[in-house]
Each structure stands twice: as C-alpha cells, then as structure tokens.
Design a protein around this motif. Structure first.
Motif, PDB file in Angstrom:
ATOM      1  N   GLY A 159       0.925  -1.354   0.112  1.00 19.79           N
ATOM      2  CA  GLY A 159       0.020   0.048  -0.044  1.00 19.79           C
ATOM      3  C   GLY A 159       0.787   1.292  -0.094  1.00 19.79           C
ATOM      4  O   GLY A 159       2.012   1.377  -0.659  1.00 19.79           O
ATOM      5  N   HIS A 160       0.468   2.206   0.654  1.00 20.78           N
ATOM      6  CA  HIS A 160       1.220   3.376   0.592  1.00 20.78           C
ATOM      7  C   HIS A 160       2.757   3.349   1.136  1.00 20.78           C
ATOM      8  O   HIS A 160       3.655   4.040   0.457  1.00 20.78           O
ATOM      9  N   ILE A 161       2.796   2.463   2.182  1.00 22.49           N
ATOM     10  CA  ILE A 161       3.949   2.438   2.898  1.00 22.49           C
ATOM     11  C   ILE A 161       5.075   1.346   2.015  1.00 22.49           C
ATOM     12  O   ILE A 161       6.055   1.712   1.563  1.00 22.49           O
ATOM     13  N   ASP A 180      -0.080  -8.959  -1.748  1.00 23.62           N
ATOM     14  CA  ASP A 180      -1.317  -8.122  -1.310  1.00 23.62           C
ATOM     15  C   ASP A 180      -2.338  -8.662  -1.641  1.00 23.62           C
ATOM     16  O   ASP A 180      -2.484  -9.724  -2.500  1.00 23.62           O
ATOM     17  N   LYS A 184      -2.319  -5.209  -7.387  1.00 19.43           N
ATOM     18  CA  LYS A 184      -1.769  -3.788  -6.898  1.00 19.43           C
ATOM     19  C   LYS A 184      -1.037  -3.582  -8.589  1.00 19.43           C
ATOM     20  O   LYS A 184      -0.262  -4.396  -8.964  1.00 19.43           O
ATOM     21  N   MET A 219      -0.486 -13.062  11.217  1.00 21.59           N
ATOM     22  CA  MET A 219      -0.219 -13.627   9.826  1.00 21.59           C
ATOM     23  C   MET A 219       1.186 -14.403   9.842  1.00 21.59           C
ATOM     24  O   MET A 219       1.411 -15.188   8.941  1.00 21.59           O
ATOM     25  N   ALA A 237       7.061  -3.193  10.846  1.00 26.75           N
ATOM     26  CA  ALA A 237       6.559  -1.730  11.327  1.00 26.75           C
ATOM     27  C   ALA A 237       5.141  -1.725  11.287  1.00 26.75           C
ATOM     28  O   ALA A 237       4.676  -0.638  10.994  1.00 26.75           O
ATOM     29  N   ARG A 239       1.623  -3.740  12.754  1.00 26.18           N
ATOM     30  CA  ARG A 239       1.196  -3.605  14.147  1.00 26.18           C
ATOM     31  C   ARG A 239       1.720  -5.027  14.682  1.00 26.18           C
ATOM     32  O   ARG A 239       1.951  -6.080  14.146  1.00 26.18           O
ATOM     33  N   ASP A 263       9.296  -2.635  15.775  1.00 25.16           N
ATOM     34  CA  ASP A 263       8.738  -1.408  15.723  1.00 25.16           C
ATOM     35  C   ASP A 263       7.446  -1.310  16.640  1.00 25.16           C
ATOM     36  O   ASP A 263       7.271  -0.530  17.308  1.00 25.16           O
ATOM     37  N   GLY A 294       6.548   6.260  12.518  1.00 20.95           N
ATOM     38  CA  GLY A 294       6.216   7.515  11.948  1.00 20.95           C
ATOM     39  C   GLY A 294       6.491   8.677  12.560  1.00 20.95           C
ATOM     40  O   GLY A 294       5.893   9.900  12.591  1.00 20.95           O
TER      41      GLY A 294
HETATM   42  N1  LIG Z   1       5.170   1.777  12.911  1.00 24.91           N
HETATM   43  C1  LIG Z   1       4.656   2.859  12.837  1.00 24.91           C
HETATM   44  O1  LIG Z   1       4.752   4.062  13.405  1.00 24.91           O
HETATM   45  C2  LIG Z   1       3.198   2.921  11.637  1.00 24.91           C
HETATM   46  C3  LIG Z   1       2.585   1.899  11.431  1.00 24.91           C
HETATM   47  N2  LIG Z   1       1.728   2.058  10.428  1.00 24.91           N
HETATM   48  C4  LIG Z   1       1.174   0.617  10.179  1.00 24.91           C
HETATM   49  O2  LIG Z   1       1.202   0.371   8.961  1.00 24.91           O
HETATM   50  C5  LIG Z   1       0.113  -0.071   8.135  1.00 24.91           C
HETATM   51  C6  LIG Z   1       0.212  -0.027   6.780  1.00 24.91           C
HETATM   52  O3  LIG Z   1       0.170   1.507   6.291  1.00 24.91           O
HETATM   53  P1  LIG Z   1      -0.342   2.052   4.635  1.00 24.91           P
HETATM   54  O4  LIG Z   1       0.687   1.315   3.751  1.00 24.91           O
HETATM   55  O5  LIG Z   1      -0.571   3.422   4.973  1.00 24.91           O
HETATM   56  O6  LIG Z   1      -1.695   1.381   4.616  1.00 24.91           O
HETATM   57  P2  LIG Z   1      -2.043   1.206   3.372  1.00 24.91           P
HETATM   58  O7  LIG Z   1      -3.677   0.592   3.645  1.00 24.91           O
HETATM   59  O8  LIG Z   1      -1.893   1.944   2.359  1.00 24.91           O
HETATM   60  O9  LIG Z   1      -1.578  -0.352   2.798  1.00 24.91           O
HETATM   61  C7  LIG Z   1      -1.941  -1.544   3.338  1.00 24.91           C
HETATM   62  C8  LIG Z   1      -1.895  -2.653   2.333  1.00 24.91           C
HETATM   63  O10 LIG Z   1      -2.079  -3.950   2.851  1.00 24.91           O
HETATM   64  C9  LIG Z   1      -2.935  -4.662   2.240  1.00 24.91           C
HETATM   65  N3  LIG Z   1      -3.394  -5.873   2.859  1.00 24.91           N
HETATM   66  C10 LIG Z   1      -4.513  -5.737   3.994  1.00 24.91           C
HETATM   67  N4  LIG Z   1      -4.640  -6.870   4.310  1.00 24.91           N
HETATM   68  C11 LIG Z   1      -3.944  -7.823   3.861  1.00 24.91           C
HETATM   69  C12 LIG Z   1      -3.637  -9.191   4.024  1.00 24.91           C
HETATM   70  N5  LIG Z   1      -4.292  -9.883   4.810  1.00 24.91           N
HETATM   71  N6  LIG Z   1      -2.581  -9.691   3.213  1.00 24.91           N
HETATM   72  C13 LIG Z   1      -1.864  -8.931   2.242  1.00 24.91           C
HETATM   73  N7  LIG Z   1      -1.858  -7.723   2.153  1.00 24.91           N
HETATM   74  C14 LIG Z   1      -2.933  -7.244   2.932  1.00 24.91           C
HETATM   75  C15 LIG Z   1      -3.953  -3.711   1.599  1.00 24.91           C
HETATM   76  O11 LIG Z   1      -4.556  -4.243   0.304  1.00 24.91           O
HETATM   77  C16 LIG Z   1      -3.137  -2.388   1.318  1.00 24.91           C
HETATM   78  O12 LIG Z   1      -2.398  -2.534  -0.038  1.00 24.91           O
HETATM   79  C17 LIG Z   1      -1.010   0.922   8.841  1.00 24.91           C
HETATM   80  O13 LIG Z   1      -2.287   0.147   8.845  1.00 24.91           O
HETATM   81  C18 LIG Z   1      -0.344   0.953  10.311  1.00 24.91           C
HETATM   82  O14 LIG Z   1      -1.011  -0.137  11.224  1.00 24.91           O
HETATM   83  C19 LIG Z   1       1.487   3.094   9.735  1.00 24.91           C
HETATM   84  C20 LIG Z   1       2.263   4.222  10.276  1.00 24.91           C
HETATM   85  C21 LIG Z   1       3.233   4.377  11.035  1.00 24.91           C
END
Ligand SMILES: NC(=O)C1=CN([C@@H]2O[C@H](COP(=O)(O)OP(=O)(O)OC[C@H]3O[C@@H](n4cnc5c(N)ncnc54)[C@H](O)[C@@H]3O)[C@@H](O)[C@H]2O)C=CC1
Ligand SMILES: O=C(O)CCC(=O)C(=O)O
Length: 410
Positions: A159-161, A180, A184, A219, A237, A239, A263, A294
């Motif tokens: 996704g975004h990260i 994913d 994508k 997972m 990094a 959850r 993290d 973050g």
């Molecule tokens: N360590 C930290 O400080 C931070 C941690 N995070 C965590 O990172 C996570 C991801 O952030 P983003 O990339 O912005 O989210 P996002 O929503 O842009 O990307 C998440 C991706 O995971 C995919 N996904 C969902 N369930 C899945 C599964 N069962 N198997 C495979 N892929 C799956 C989604 O389709 C999506 O492409 C956040 O939800 C947050 O929990 C985010 C920011 C800071």
C-alpha cells in the motif's frame, strides 16, 4: 462562519502528545477549550475526560472501545493523529453517529525511510556489532555481512508504505517482490509474488506493511517463519498483532532467522515512563524501537495539521470527507441558509419523514445532501429558516425514530 454552538464551548481533548501543530490549528480556527495530555490516559480517567469532550484526538495507544465510547455522550468526532485506526471501535463510533478521521499519508515516508535503514543495518549485522562494541568487544569481520544490492526484499502489504519502501529499495539495487490481497500496480521493477508463502521462500528480507485486521492477526507465526529462508531477516513496522512474537523469538534463538527489526508489539507501554517487556529483550541481532516508525518531526507536524483540519471542517461545516467509518459528504457553505445535520440508522422511511417535516412547516429547503452506508445515513439540510425555527426543527428531527444525532450547525 458563526456556528450555533459557540466554538469556544466546544471541548477538544488531545491525548498522547499529538503535535503542537494540531493545537495551533484548533486555536487559529477559534477553538479555545483545549485539554492537552502528553500520555495516553488510564481507562477510568479516559472515560471521565471523554464524557466531557466534543472532539477527541488520539494516536495509536488510546483504545476507544465500545465501553469507552458509550461514556462519550457529547462526542461529535474522533481524530486519529496517525494512519492506523484499529485502536478505535469504528463500528461502535458509527452507530453512535461519530465520524472518525485519520491521516492516511503524512507519516508514510518516515516509516519507509526507517525500514530501508534497518534493512541495511540488519544485512551488515550492525545491531550485534554495535552491542558488542558497547561491551568492549571487537568483531572486525565480513562474515555474515552483505550488501543490499541484488538481495530480494519481500514486501507484505503493498500500500502507501509498502510501495514507497519498494521504490527506495530498488534505488539501492534490491530486487523487490510483494504480496497483497488486492491486485496492485507494480512500481518500478517490483513483481507480485505468487502467494505469501512464495514471497517468504524467496526473500532475503521480509518487511510487513499490512493494517491490523482479523486476517492479518498472527499472519506471521511458526509456520510462516519456518518458510522463510535460513539466515533471512524480518522487519515489522505494521502492528504488533501481525507477528507471533514468541514464535519470532524462537526462530531467532534457533538461528533460523539471522535478525529482525521490530517497531510494534502486541502489548506496548502506555507512556514513556512505563516499562517495556518483550521476549525479544536482550537479543543483540534484533533492532527494537518504541513504535517510532512514523515519529519524525516532519510527519507529526503534518499529521497535526491534517487531522485538525478535518476535525475543524466537520465541526464547522459538517463535511465528513475522508472519514474512515462514515458516509462521506462534502459541502459548499451556504452562508445565507441555516444548516441542520441529521445522522440516523439507515432504515427505510427516515428521509421521507425528514422531508415531510419541512413541507409541513412550510420551510424551504435550499440544499440537501444525503449519503448512506449499510448502517448509517447522514443528511445535511440547508434551509431558509430563522434561529428559532431551526431550533424547533432540530428538536423535531431528533424525535424521528432511528435518529442518532441531530444538530443545528449554523
Ligand atoms: N510503525 C509505525 O509507526 C506506523 C505503522 N503503520 C502501520 O502500517 C500499516 C500500513 O500502512 P499503509 O501502507 O499506509 O496502509 P495502506 O492501507 O496504504 O496499505 C496496506 C496494504 O495492505 C494490504 N493488505 C490488507 N490486508 C492484507 C492481507 N491480509 N494480506 C496482504 N495484504 C493485505 C492492503 O490491500 C493494502 O495494499 C498501517 O495500517 C499501520 O498499522 C503506519 C504508520 C506508522
Ligand atoms: O505515531 C503514532 O502514535 C502511531 C503511528 C502509527 O502506527 C500509525 O500511524 O498507524
């Protein structure tokens, strides 16, 4: 715009040391009742404080469970000053008529940069060499140290990260594969793996970027870790619940994995004065960080501005654009009208009862916006009415069966 409920009476509760940029944004918008806490509050105190609040701002530690939200009788909106919203019972908030906002992009670059740094550190065995140097040791050796160039990085959650990590990794010459659940678009030369298992078997470094959902809980457990290549590395990094941390500790102890960077943890301390406990403590080949993926000043500053702006916009104007749990309505202002908000359970007949009410009162509707999801309907109605009439209309709207909230905005 002068709101019916004076802004200076709206109580904003900001927890977990959200950026001061949020405080400044609220103040600039005319909100002066700000209660600011550096830490997450213990549950009993949270319940007491949230009972008074109209708006609450949190980061990842505060758990807004159904039980906590039930205390929040005045709450109109929640802001998560982060990406993850798993700490909020989103369904409960929706059923209570409370939209939840977050900052979906502002800290993604910070996480991606940390992951790249950790990839290089782990490949070079820096964590254990650093730890030994601190103890007066000296291991000048190339054994177990590798370049990032040409190694395979496996990204779970593209996704975004995940995509940003992929682009940065390719600039180091890494080969990127990803997994994913959604189809994508590959950026650069990244390629989708055939499955999670395929990715785990091929990657030298696996990095996790999925949200916390029922499907991502644990997972990566014993079975998945065993599938990873001997000597490979894991970075989490995302959850803490995504990885079985005891299984990870066992895999590292058995030297199947050569190292890890973690993290996020299944249980995290509530604040900086609380003790951190983990089965990974004392392992020199593990980089442990206190959920700071973050946490850069740039990211926190931007998040503060972004989420405060969304909360102010909802409070001033009724716009729910980009709410994560709520029908999205974005509205132009109609300063010459009175604006009423009505949030209701999405059951047949509510809209016709709303409209009957206006036609019976001979009140002209200037504009009406409705959005629904499976549970909730959100209507914004701009009417030609005076202050007294709009107050009466609000009370009649509130009496319609199925109403969750009704307010005169201005
Ligand atoms: N360590 C930290 O400080 C931070 C941690 N995070 C965590 O990172 C996570 C991801 O952030 P983003 O990339 O912005 O989210 P996002 O929503 O842009 O990307 C998440 C991706 O995971 C995919 N996904 C969902 N369930 C899945 C599964 N069962 N198997 C495979 N892929 C799956 C989604 O389709 C999506 O492409 C956040 O939800 C947050 O929990 C985010 C920011 C800071
Ligand atoms: O900075 C925080 O408190 C949480 C960061 C995070 O995990 C997120 O944005 O989802």
């Amino acid at each position: 715009m002068k709101t019916s409920f004076p802004k200076q009476d709206i109580k904003v509760l900001l927890l977990e040391g959200v950026s001061r940029s949020a405080v400044e944004s609220f103040q600039r918008a005319g909100y002066s009742q700000l209660e600011y806490h550096e830490k997450a509050l213990p549950e009993a105190e949270l319940k007491a404080r949230i009972a008074e609040a109209h708006i609450v701002g949190i980061r990842s530690r505060t758990q807004l469970t159904d039980e906590v939200l039930q205390q929040a009788k005045r709450l109109i909106a929640v802001g998560c000053f982060c990406i993850g919203t798993n700490q909020v019972d989103l369904g409960s908030a929706r059923r209570l008529g409370v939209p939840v906002f977050n900052a979906p992009y502002s800290n993604t670059r910070s996480v991606a940069e940390l992951v790249i740094a950790e990839t290089i550190m782990l490949l070079r065995g820096v964590p254990q060499k650093n730890a030994l140097c601190h103890r007066g040791g000296w291991t000048k050796s190339a054994a177990g140290s590798f370049e990032a160039r040409d190694k395979v990085l496996g990204i779970v959650g593209y996704g975004h990260i995940g995509t940003q990590v992929g682009v940065l990794a390719e600039s180091l010459g890494m080969r990127v594969i990803f997994h994913d659940i959604e189809s994508k678009l590959s950026l650069g030369n990244a390629r989708a793996a055939n499955s999670l298992e395929d990715l785990l078997e091929r990657a030298d470094v696996v990095t996790l970027h999925v949200p916390e959902t029922p499907a991502t809980q644990m997972m990566i457990g014993t079975r998945e870790l065993a599938r990873m290549r001997k000597g490979s590395l894991l970075i989490n990094a995302s959850r803490g619940t995504v990885v079985d941390i005891d299984a990870l500790a066992a895999s590292l102890r058995s030297e199947h994995l050569a190292g890890a960077a973690v993290d996020v943890f299944p249980v995290e301390p509530k604040g900086n004065d609380d003790a951190f406990v983990s089965p990974l403590l004392g392992m020199d080949n593990v980089i442990l960080t206190p959920h700071i993926g973050g946490s850069t000043l740039e990211a926190q500053d931007n998040i503060g501005i972004e989420v405060a702006a969304k909360l102010v916009r909802y409070s001033d104007n009724g716009s729910t654009l980009s709410a994560v749990n709520f029908p999205e309505v974005s509205l132009p202002e109609h300063p010459r009208s009175r604006r009423l908000l009505h949030i209701h359970r999405n059951v047949p007949g509510v809209l016709s009862r709303i409209n009957e009410l206006f036609s019976a009162g001979n009140i002209n509707i200037d504009a009406q916006f409705l959005q629904t999801d499976s549970e909730v309907g959100y209507v914004v109605i701009d009417v030609a009415a005076d202050e007294k009439q709009s107050g009466e209309l609000r009370d009649r709207l509130a009496a319609i069966p199925g109403t969750l909230r009704s307010r005169v905005l201005y």
